[in-house]
Design an enzyme around this catalytic site. Structure first.
Site, PDB file in Angstrom:
ATOM      1  N   TYR A 187     -29.492  46.389  -3.342  1.00 22.24           N
ATOM      2  CA  TYR A 187     -28.749  44.932  -3.726  1.00 22.24           C
ATOM      3  C   TYR A 187     -28.766  44.260  -2.743  1.00 22.24           C
ATOM      4  O   TYR A 187     -28.874  43.099  -2.411  1.00 22.24           O
ATOM      5  CB  TYR A 187     -27.766  45.964  -4.787  1.00 22.24           C
ATOM      6  CG  TYR A 187     -26.949  44.503  -4.508  1.00 22.24           C
ATOM      7  CD1 TYR A 187     -28.113  43.395  -6.102  1.00 22.24           C
ATOM      8  CD2 TYR A 187     -26.246  43.624  -4.779  1.00 22.24           C
ATOM      9  CE1 TYR A 187     -27.804  42.216  -6.863  1.00 22.24           C
ATOM     10  CE2 TYR A 187     -25.852  42.504  -5.210  1.00 22.24           C
ATOM     11  CZ  TYR A 187     -26.474  41.815  -6.435  1.00 22.24           C
ATOM     12  OH  TYR A 187     -26.064  40.833  -7.018  1.00 22.24           O
TER      13      TYR A 187
ATOM     14  N   GLU B 118     -22.157  39.443 -13.004  1.00 16.74           N
ATOM     15  CA  GLU B 118     -20.696  39.149 -12.343  1.00 16.74           C
ATOM     16  C   GLU B 118     -19.245  39.016 -13.430  1.00 16.74           C
ATOM     17  O   GLU B 118     -18.388  39.463 -13.018  1.00 16.74           O
ATOM     18  CB  GLU B 118     -20.712  37.986 -11.536  1.00 16.74           C
ATOM     19  CG  GLU B 118     -22.265  37.970 -10.613  1.00 16.74           C
ATOM     20  CD  GLU B 118     -21.806  39.087  -9.087  1.00 16.74           C
ATOM     21  OE1 GLU B 118     -20.089  38.905  -9.928  1.00 16.74           O
ATOM     22  OE2 GLU B 118     -21.982  39.552  -8.542  1.00 16.74           O
TER      23      GLU B 118
ATOM     24  N   TRP C  79     -18.612  46.850  -8.935  1.00 16.96           N
ATOM     25  CA  TRP C  79     -19.872  46.614  -8.500  1.00 16.96           C
ATOM     26  C   TRP C  79     -20.815  47.861  -8.419  1.00 16.96           C
ATOM     27  O   TRP C  79     -22.172  47.848  -8.899  1.00 16.96           O
ATOM     28  CB  TRP C  79     -20.322  45.790  -6.865  1.00 16.96           C
ATOM     29  CG  TRP C  79     -21.826  44.948  -7.769  1.00 16.96           C
ATOM     30  CD1 TRP C  79     -22.649  45.246  -6.870  1.00 16.96           C
ATOM     31  CD2 TRP C  79     -22.345  43.747  -8.223  1.00 16.96           C
ATOM     32  NE1 TRP C  79     -24.005  44.489  -7.405  1.00 16.96           N
ATOM     33  CE2 TRP C  79     -23.856  43.884  -8.058  1.00 16.96           C
ATOM     34  CE3 TRP C  79     -21.446  42.898  -9.071  1.00 16.96           C
ATOM     35  CZ2 TRP C  79     -24.393  43.007  -9.134  1.00 16.96           C
ATOM     36  CZ3 TRP C  79     -22.524  42.874 -10.423  1.00 16.96           C
ATOM     37  CH2 TRP C  79     -23.365  42.450  -9.901  1.00 16.96           C
TER      38      TRP C  79
END
Length: 187
Positions: free
Chosen positions: A6, A28, A36
């Site tokens: 990522y 988000e 995350w």
């Protein structure tokens, strides 16, 4: 491995596809208060549950009636799920006014990525004057769960802001053609 991929391939890369921008905004806001890593682990579940983040489909969903609150492959937070649905509706409302979501978000940075000089990622800001302005505008335009911190994280993820450490190989790759940090931090 997933986090590295990522970082190396997606995070901070300027993104101009409205559907993909909607996906990142949704991820988000789902990440708020979580790691995350958790969001990346559930990303495929989000893509499936939110119909590949097609705002025209997502705006018709019902958190309870469509089983989203009982789907273990996503974050089952009613407020966050409803925010994704509300945001899809806001994006479609923008489209009905002739404004793409891409155009809408990039206007806040004058259609050019902002490159910051970050030497230590722990010193990166969690919001900026631009994210505050963008947050207020988004709320006026019907978006939900878009406080300045969520918006700033979205800006970083979508490449509106390059907050890679200046020693990172991605910083140099992404810094070409972007605004200087001093321009970007002005409101």
């Amino acid at each position: 491995m997933q986090m590295r991929q990522y970082h190396d391939l997606e995070w901070g890369t300027p993104l101009h596809d409205s559907r993909a921008l909607f996906e990142l905004l949704s991820l988000e806001l789902m990440q708020s208060g979580l790691s995350w890593r958790t969001i990346l682990h559930k990303r495929q579940g989000f893509i499936r549950a939110f119909h590949n983040f097609d705002p025209h489909v997502v705006m018709t969903l019902d958190a309870e009636g469509d089983g989203l609150l009982s789907d273990p492959s996503i974050i089952r937070n009613r407020r966050k799920i409803q925010a994704v649905i509300d945001n899809a509706e806001a994006i479609v409302a923008l489209e009905n006014r002739g404004i793409s979501f891409n155009e809408y978000v990039w206007q806040f940075v004058n259609h050019e990525s902002i490159t910051n000089q970050v030497t230590d990622y722990t010193q990166s800001p969690c919001q900026s004057p631009i994210s505050i302005t963008m947050s207020k505008s988004m709320k006026r335009d019907g978006f939900s769960f878009v406080g300045p911190v969520v918006v700033y994280s979205f800006m970083e993820a979508a490449g509106l802001v390059n907050d890679h450490e200046s020693s990172c190989f991605r910083w140099a790759q992404l810094a070409q053609g972007s605004q200087s940090a001093s321009q970007g931090l002005q409101a």
